[in-house]
Design a protein around this motif. Structure first.
Motif, PDB file in Angstrom:
ATOM      1  N   LEU A 131      -9.416 -22.836 -47.648  1.00 36.73           N
ATOM      2  CA  LEU A 131      -9.660 -23.057 -46.223  1.00 36.73           C
ATOM      3  C   LEU A 131      -8.472 -22.609 -45.389  1.00 36.73           C
ATOM      4  O   LEU A 131      -7.310 -22.841 -45.756  1.00 36.73           O
ATOM      5  N   VAL A 132      -8.785 -21.946 -44.268  1.00 34.33           N
ATOM      6  CA  VAL A 132      -7.795 -21.560 -43.265  1.00 34.33           C
ATOM      7  C   VAL A 132      -8.180 -22.291 -41.984  1.00 34.33           C
ATOM      8  O   VAL A 132      -9.348 -22.297 -41.594  1.00 34.33           O
ATOM      9  N   LEU A 133      -7.201 -22.897 -41.342  1.00 33.97           N
ATOM     10  CA  LEU A 133      -7.441 -23.596 -40.082  1.00 33.97           C
ATOM     11  C   LEU A 133      -7.005 -22.706 -38.931  1.00 33.97           C
ATOM     12  O   LEU A 133      -5.871 -22.235 -38.896  1.00 33.97           O
ATOM     13  N   VAL A 134      -7.926 -22.464 -38.007  1.00 37.12           N
ATOM     14  CA  VAL A 134      -7.655 -21.618 -36.843  1.00 37.12           C
ATOM     15  C   VAL A 134      -7.682 -22.498 -35.600  1.00 37.12           C
ATOM     16  O   VAL A 134      -8.674 -23.189 -35.345  1.00 37.12           O
ATOM     17  N   ILE A 135      -6.597 -22.476 -34.861  1.00 33.14           N
ATOM     18  CA  ILE A 135      -6.533 -23.185 -33.585  1.00 33.14           C
ATOM     19  C   ILE A 135      -6.787 -22.140 -32.502  1.00 33.14           C
ATOM     20  O   ILE A 135      -5.922 -21.316 -32.213  1.00 33.14           O
ATOM     21  N   ASN A 136      -8.000 -22.176 -31.938  1.00 33.31           N
ATOM     22  CA  ASN A 136      -8.411 -21.191 -30.939  1.00 33.31           C
ATOM     23  C   ASN A 136      -8.146 -21.726 -29.527  1.00 33.31           C
ATOM     24  O   ASN A 136      -7.950 -22.913 -29.339  1.00 33.31           O
ATOM     25  N   VAL A 149      -3.371 -20.874 -38.132  1.00 36.16           N
ATOM     26  CA  VAL A 149      -3.154 -19.699 -37.289  1.00 36.16           C
ATOM     27  C   VAL A 149      -3.559 -20.077 -35.863  1.00 36.16           C
ATOM     28  O   VAL A 149      -4.684 -20.526 -35.636  1.00 36.16           O
ATOM     29  N   PHE A 150      -2.623 -19.923 -34.930  1.00 29.16           N
ATOM     30  CA  PHE A 150      -2.893 -20.175 -33.514  1.00 29.16           C
ATOM     31  C   PHE A 150      -3.338 -18.860 -32.878  1.00 29.16           C
ATOM     32  O   PHE A 150      -2.596 -17.878 -32.925  1.00 29.16           O
ATOM     33  N   ILE A 151      -4.538 -18.849 -32.309  1.00 31.65           N
ATOM     34  CA  ILE A 151      -5.063 -17.609 -31.730  1.00 31.65           C
ATOM     35  C   ILE A 151      -5.663 -17.856 -30.342  1.00 31.65           C
ATOM     36  O   ILE A 151      -5.840 -19.003 -29.930  1.00 31.65           O
ATOM     37  N   SER A 152      -5.985 -16.762 -29.698  1.00 29.19           N
ATOM     38  CA  SER A 152      -6.810 -16.794 -28.493  1.00 29.19           C
ATOM     39  C   SER A 152      -7.852 -15.695 -28.656  1.00 29.19           C
ATOM     40  O   SER A 152      -7.511 -14.509 -28.646  1.00 29.19           O
ATOM     41  N   ALA A 153      -9.091 -16.102 -28.845  1.00 30.25           N
ATOM     42  CA  ALA A 153     -10.165 -15.114 -28.969  1.00 30.25           C
ATOM     43  C   ALA A 153     -10.345 -14.365 -27.651  1.00 30.25           C
ATOM     44  O   ALA A 153     -10.710 -13.192 -27.643  1.00 30.25           O
ATOM     45  N   LEU A 154     -10.044 -15.025 -26.547  1.00 29.16           N
ATOM     46  CA  LEU A 154     -10.211 -14.415 -25.232  1.00 29.16           C
ATOM     47  C   LEU A 154      -9.218 -13.273 -25.016  1.00 29.16           C
ATOM     48  O   LEU A 154      -9.587 -12.183 -24.618  1.00 29.16           O
ATOM     49  N   THR A 155      -7.943 -13.526 -25.327  1.00 29.63           N
ATOM     50  CA  THR A 155      -6.906 -12.510 -25.080  1.00 29.63           C
ATOM     51  C   THR A 155      -6.616 -11.656 -26.313  1.00 29.63           C
ATOM     52  O   THR A 155      -5.950 -10.638 -26.214  1.00 29.63           O
ATOM     53  N   GLY A 156      -7.064 -12.110 -27.496  1.00 27.59           N
ATOM     54  CA  GLY A 156      -6.778 -11.381 -28.730  1.00 27.59           C
ATOM     55  C   GLY A 156      -5.427 -11.736 -29.331  1.00 27.59           C
ATOM     56  O   GLY A 156      -5.025 -11.174 -30.352  1.00 27.59           O
ATOM     57  N   SER A 157      -4.734 -12.676 -28.735  1.00 27.40           N
ATOM     58  CA  SER A 157      -3.408 -13.076 -29.216  1.00 27.40           C
ATOM     59  C   SER A 157      -3.477 -13.630 -30.646  1.00 27.40           C
ATOM     60  O   SER A 157      -4.279 -14.515 -30.945  1.00 27.40           O
ATOM     61  N   ASN A 158      -2.634 -13.080 -31.503  1.00 25.41           N
ATOM     62  CA  ASN A 158      -2.475 -13.503 -32.905  1.00 25.41           C
ATOM     63  C   ASN A 158      -3.694 -13.279 -33.799  1.00 25.41           C
ATOM     64  O   ASN A 158      -3.711 -13.741 -34.935  1.00 25.41           O
ATOM     65  N   ILE A 159      -4.704 -12.582 -33.305  1.00 24.33           N
ATOM     66  CA  ILE A 159      -5.890 -12.309 -34.133  1.00 24.33           C
ATOM     67  C   ILE A 159      -5.481 -11.560 -35.407  1.00 24.33           C
ATOM     68  O   ILE A 159      -6.047 -11.791 -36.470  1.00 24.33           O
ATOM     69  N   LYS A 160      -4.470 -10.697 -35.301  1.00 25.98           N
ATOM     70  CA  LYS A 160      -4.026  -9.914 -36.464  1.00 25.98           C
ATOM     71  C   LYS A 160      -3.447 -10.787 -37.571  1.00 25.98           C
ATOM     72  O   LYS A 160      -3.317 -10.346 -38.705  1.00 25.98           O
TER      73      LYS A 160
END
Length: 193
Positions: A42-47, A79-90
């Motif tokens: 499991l990977v936890l994504v904080i969107n 992984v802390f991301i922002s689906a809206l801005t694309g931040s940290n998606i990589k």
């Protein structure tokens, strides 16, 4: 929830997405526990990290609070991301790849036993009903998730706290981030002459 549960049944690795503003809910915790009990990585994504107010935008503190209130998240990569801005998606796919590798890892028996001897020397299992369990050797018997058979003198005498200690030692020693570890304790067969 039913769709998520069905998907977990077919998957080796799951990605649990949590809204950063709302935080982790009990339902999220139950889903992660379900995945863990079924042997899924499991990977936890904080969107929506971009929507967190600046005075609360401290990843270290966020993680400390998350792991305090939801201990099931302790062994998970986050992984802390922002689906809206694309931040940290990589950063997401490399995290999934690390968990997939950990989930399929094969621990060398000799190395595993060398560490097991050190762990039991440093912290022997507590006695149970007047008997002192001894751990003789361990070997990995399966992957996805890593499953380790530990041969002992008294399998039913190993306390939950000691089993947790062994799991923690395995996680500290080997790259097992994001994957459950299954320990199976077996009585060593007596030698026949």
């Amino acid at each position: 929830v039913m769709i998520a549960l069905k998907s977990l049944e077919r998957a080796d690795i799951g990605i649990l997405v949590v809204d950063a503003v709302e935080g982790m809910a009990d339902q999220d915790s139950r889903l992660s526990q379900y995945a863990w009990e079924r042997g899924r990585g499991l990977v936890l994504v904080i969107n929506k990290w971009d929507a967190v107010p600046s005075e609360k935008k401290n990843q270290k503190q966020y993680l400390e609070d998350l792991r305090y209130f939801f201990p099931v998240t302790k062994p998970l990569p986050v992984v802390f991301i922002s689906a809206l801005t694309g931040s940290n998606i990589k950063k997401l796919l490399p995290a999934v790849d690390r968990v997939a590798q950990a989930h399929a890892t094969q621990l060398p028996t000799a190395v595993l036993n060398r560490h097991l001897q050190e762990w039991t020397r440093r912290h022997p299992p507590p006695s149970y009903k007047g008997k002192q369990p001894r751990l003789f050797y361990a070997t990995q018997v399966a992957t996805k998730p890593p499953t380790i058979a530990v041969f002992t003198s008294f399998p039913q005498g190993l306390q939950t706290s000691y089993i947790r200690y062994l799991e923690n030692q395995l996680r500290e020693t080997f790259p097992l981030e994001g994957t459950p570890i299954k320990l199976s304790f077996r009585a060593r067969r007596k030698e026949t002459k």
